[in-house]
Design an enzyme around this catalytic site. Structure first.
Site, PDB file in Angstrom:
ATOM      1  N   THR A 188       3.683  17.381  27.919  1.00 46.91           N
ATOM      2  CA  THR A 188       3.904  17.795  29.314  1.00 46.91           C
ATOM      3  C   THR A 188       4.776  19.044  29.445  1.00 46.91           C
ATOM      4  OG1 THR A 188       5.715  16.204  29.417  1.00 46.91           O
ATOM      5  CG2 THR A 188       3.600  15.480  30.288  1.00 46.91           C
ATOM      6  N   ASP A 246      -0.324   6.672  18.336  1.00 48.36           N
ATOM      7  CA  ASP A 246      -0.585   8.094  18.566  1.00 48.36           C
ATOM      8  C   ASP A 246      -2.019   8.192  19.090  1.00 48.36           C
ATOM      9  OD1 ASP A 246      -1.223  10.755  18.422  1.00 48.36           O
ATOM     10  OD2 ASP A 246      -0.540  11.049  16.356  1.00 48.36           O
ATOM     11  N   ALA A 287       1.042  12.375  27.038  1.00 51.27           N
ATOM     12  CA  ALA A 287       0.641  13.775  27.183  1.00 51.27           C
ATOM     13  C   ALA A 287       1.716  14.674  26.607  1.00 51.27           C
ATOM     14  CB  ALA A 287       0.425  14.115  28.659  1.00 51.27           C
ATOM     15  N   TYR A 301      -1.710  24.491  29.349  1.00 52.10           N
ATOM     16  CA  TYR A 301      -1.526  23.078  29.740  1.00 52.10           C
ATOM     17  C   TYR A 301      -2.661  22.651  30.666  1.00 52.10           C
ATOM     18  CZ  TYR A 301       0.443  19.128  32.396  1.00 52.10           C
ATOM     19  OH  TYR A 301       0.638  17.916  33.035  1.00 52.10           O
ATOM     20  N   THR A 340      -3.559  16.475  36.487  1.00 49.95           N
ATOM     21  CA  THR A 340      -2.546  17.329  37.101  1.00 49.95           C
ATOM     22  C   THR A 340      -3.102  18.305  38.135  1.00 49.95           C
ATOM     23  OG1 THR A 340      -0.984  19.118  36.563  1.00 49.95           O
ATOM     24  CG2 THR A 340      -2.828  18.857  35.080  1.00 49.95           C
ATOM     25  N   ASP A 341      -2.248  18.700  39.064  1.00 50.08           N
ATOM     26  CA  ASP A 341      -2.545  19.786  40.006  1.00 50.08           C
ATOM     27  C   ASP A 341      -2.780  21.112  39.261  1.00 50.08           C
ATOM     28  OD1 ASP A 341       0.135  19.660  39.156  1.00 50.08           O
ATOM     29  OD2 ASP A 341       0.928  20.577  40.972  1.00 50.08           O
TER      30      ASP A 341
HETATM   31  N1  NAP Z   1       5.632  15.568  34.828  1.00 48.78           N
HETATM   32  C1  NAP Z   1       4.927  16.139  35.805  1.00 48.78           C
HETATM   33  O1  NAP Z   1       5.474  16.832  36.658  1.00 48.78           O
HETATM   34  C2  NAP Z   1       3.448  15.913  35.880  1.00 48.78           C
HETATM   35  C3  NAP Z   1       2.714  16.565  36.884  1.00 48.78           C
HETATM   36  C4  NAP Z   1       1.337  16.338  36.967  1.00 48.78           C
HETATM   37  C5  NAP Z   1       0.715  15.494  36.063  1.00 48.78           C
HETATM   38  N2  NAP Z   1       1.444  14.902  35.088  1.00 48.78           N
HETATM   39  C6  NAP Z   1       0.749  14.038  34.140  1.00 48.78           C
HETATM   40  O2  NAP Z   1       1.252  12.719  34.322  1.00 48.78           O
HETATM   41  C7  NAP Z   1       1.233  12.019  33.069  1.00 48.78           C
HETATM   42  C8  NAP Z   1       2.592  11.393  32.814  1.00 48.78           C
HETATM   43  O3  NAP Z   1       3.564  12.436  32.825  1.00 48.78           O
HETATM   44  P1  NAP Z   1       5.111  12.118  32.546  1.00 48.78           P
HETATM   45  O4  NAP Z   1       5.897  13.112  33.308  1.00 48.78           O
HETATM   46  O5  NAP Z   1       5.364  10.665  32.692  1.00 48.78           O
HETATM   47  O6  NAP Z   1       5.172  12.538  31.015  1.00 48.78           O
HETATM   48  P2  NAP Z   1       6.382  12.345  29.968  1.00 48.78           P
HETATM   49  O7  NAP Z   1       7.577  11.792  30.681  1.00 48.78           O
HETATM   50  O8  NAP Z   1       6.479  13.627  29.211  1.00 48.78           O
HETATM   51  O9  NAP Z   1       5.804  11.195  29.031  1.00 48.78           O
HETATM   52  C9  NAP Z   1       4.735  11.382  28.157  1.00 48.78           C
HETATM   53  C10 NAP Z   1       4.936  10.430  27.005  1.00 48.78           C
HETATM   54  O10 NAP Z   1       3.827  10.557  26.104  1.00 48.78           O
HETATM   55  C11 NAP Z   1       4.361  10.588  24.782  1.00 48.78           C
HETATM   56  N3  NAP Z   1       3.408  11.223  23.869  1.00 48.78           N
HETATM   57  C12 NAP Z   1       3.266  12.540  23.551  1.00 48.78           C
HETATM   58  N4  NAP Z   1       2.277  12.705  22.666  1.00 48.78           N
HETATM   59  C13 NAP Z   1       1.763  11.480  22.415  1.00 48.78           C
HETATM   60  C14 NAP Z   1       0.731  10.997  21.557  1.00 48.78           C
HETATM   61  N5  NAP Z   1       0.015  11.829  20.797  1.00 48.78           N
HETATM   62  N6  NAP Z   1       0.467   9.671  21.540  1.00 48.78           N
HETATM   63  C15 NAP Z   1       1.200   8.801  22.297  1.00 48.78           C
HETATM   64  N7  NAP Z   1       2.205   9.201  23.106  1.00 48.78           N
HETATM   65  C16 NAP Z   1       2.481  10.527  23.175  1.00 48.78           C
HETATM   66  C17 NAP Z   1       5.632  11.376  24.931  1.00 48.78           C
HETATM   67  O11 NAP Z   1       6.464  11.241  23.798  1.00 48.78           O
HETATM   68  P3  NAP Z   1       7.462  12.465  23.434  1.00 48.78           P
HETATM   69  O12 NAP Z   1       8.404  12.582  24.597  1.00 48.78           O
HETATM   70  O13 NAP Z   1       8.076  12.000  22.167  1.00 48.78           O
HETATM   71  O14 NAP Z   1       6.575  13.673  23.288  1.00 48.78           O
HETATM   72  C18 NAP Z   1       6.208  10.738  26.200  1.00 48.78           C
HETATM   73  O15 NAP Z   1       6.912   9.550  25.929  1.00 48.78           O
HETATM   74  C19 NAP Z   1       0.778  13.042  32.023  1.00 48.78           C
HETATM   75  O16 NAP Z   1      -0.599  12.899  31.829  1.00 48.78           O
HETATM   76  C20 NAP Z   1       1.040  14.378  32.683  1.00 48.78           C
HETATM   77  O17 NAP Z   1       0.166  15.382  32.206  1.00 48.78           O
HETATM   78  C21 NAP Z   1       2.787  15.080  34.978  1.00 48.78           C
END
Ligand code: NAP
Length: 282
Positions: free
Chosen positions: A62, A36, A60, A125, A101-102
């Site tokens: 998200t 965590d 994150a 967010y 993020t954007d």
């Molecule tokens: N998705 C988008 O469209 C988008 C756009 C711009 C930027 N981003 C950024 O890109 C990055 C990756 O995004 P993604 O879409 O791959 O995200 P994701 O699929 O939601 O994966 C995030 C992972 O982090 C885990 N997590 C949550 N809280 C945590 C904690 N305290 N300690 C350790 N792990 C934790 C989540 O577990 P749970 O699922 O159990 O919560 C999930 O497995 C993030 O920084 C996000 O802000 C994403």
């Protein structure tokens, strides 16, 4: 290069581990059950055990609407926890890559956002991710990678949501046409992050697939390739009231990426083709 990936079960974290394995890099992934990132003691213990040269933080909260109703949790995970990683990175002499993020930008105007434009998020967010960026910059060696509109294998994302609606029999989809951004394929982003690290990049950089579109344009492209009989109607943001405001223009400029890598990422439409092919194959 030894890479520690946090949030390794998410769509970007999983893509990074897959790309690191393809390149035969030593990599270890952790998700919430084993690390965590909001727990400073656990972060320090894991980082000092693994002794990575790079930490890529993909962990994150998200869910943008959930962040709006739980801003303290969002700040803790997307913001303050990054400070834990920055301190641990310094102890291990590692580079910290913080994925951002954007949505740190306000979404005004029609010009693509450059890395040094002032951030001014319109929702909780975005504010929590802006805090994460500033704490990542306290690490001696850091790279803040802003990306957008992620999709890829196994993720909860827009492509998945549209395909699910079509599969459940929808013949008409109403999709927001007044928000513009850059759909980005997680495997392409993962490869670019590793390429940037290999070139020693630091600071802040925008990494998205080439081109931009609206959610409506993105949905039309998905449907044209998978269910051409389904109609996709453009609607304004107000048609789908959501707890969190979204920026209207979150297109990211990628001049710095082009300068550093000598290339752009492939156009988002090409990335969509590869994503759909991979889904068929699996
Ligand atoms: N998705 C988008 O469209 C988008 C756009 C711009 C930027 N981003 C950024 O890109 C990055 C990756 O995004 P993604 O879409 O791959 O995200 P994701 O699929 O939601 O994966 C995030 C992972 O982090 C885990 N997590 C949550 N809280 C945590 C904690 N305290 N300690 C350790 N792990 C934790 C989540 O577990 P749970 O699922 O159990 O919560 C999930 O497995 C993030 O920084 C996000 O802000 C994403």
């Amino acid at each position: 290069m030894t890479v520690l990936v946090t949030g390794s079960r998410g769509q970007l974290g999983a893509a990074l581990l897959a790309e690191a394995a393809r390149r035969r890099l030593a990599a270890e992934g952790h998700d919430l059950d084993t690390l965590d990132i909001a727990d400073p003691v656990a972060v320090e213990r894991t980082v000092l055990r693994v002794r990575p040269s790079v930490i890529v933080n993909c962990a994150a909260m998200t869910d943008v609407d959930r962040c709006e109703s739980e801003p303290d949790a969002a700040n803790r995970i997307n913001g303050l926890a990054v400070g834990n990683l920055a301190r641990a990175a310094d102890l291990a002499g590692a580079v910290l890559v913080q994925v951002s993020t954007d949505y740190v930008f306000p979404g005004t105007g029609s010009r693509p956002w450059a890395e040094d434009d002032p951030v001014d998020p319109v929702n909780a967010y975005g504010r929590s991710k802006a805090l994460g960026e500033s704490l990542a910059r306290t690490a001696r060696r850091h790279l803040v990678v802003r990306t957008a509109w992620l999709f890829g294998p196994g993720g909860r994302n827009f492509v998945e949501a549209i395909l699910r609606q079509v599969e459940s029999g929808a013949r008409t989809l109403d999709v927001v046409a007044d928000q513009r951004g850059c759909p980005t394929y997680a495997p392409d982003l993962a490869g670019a992050i590793l390429d940037l690290l290999a070139r020693g990049a630091t600071g802040t950089i925008h990494v998205v697939n080439a081109g931009s579109t609206t959610w409506h344009g993105f949905a039309r492209a998905i449907v044209a390739r998978t269910a051409p009989g389904v109609a996709v109607r453009p609607v304004p943001t107000e048609a789908f009231p959501r707890p969190a405001r979204r920026p209207a223009n979150s297109v990211l400029a990628t001049d710095r990426l082009r300068r550093l890598l000598g290339r752009e990422l492939p156009p988002w439409e090409n990335a969509l083709d590869r994503d759909l092919e991979a889904r068929c194959a699996s």
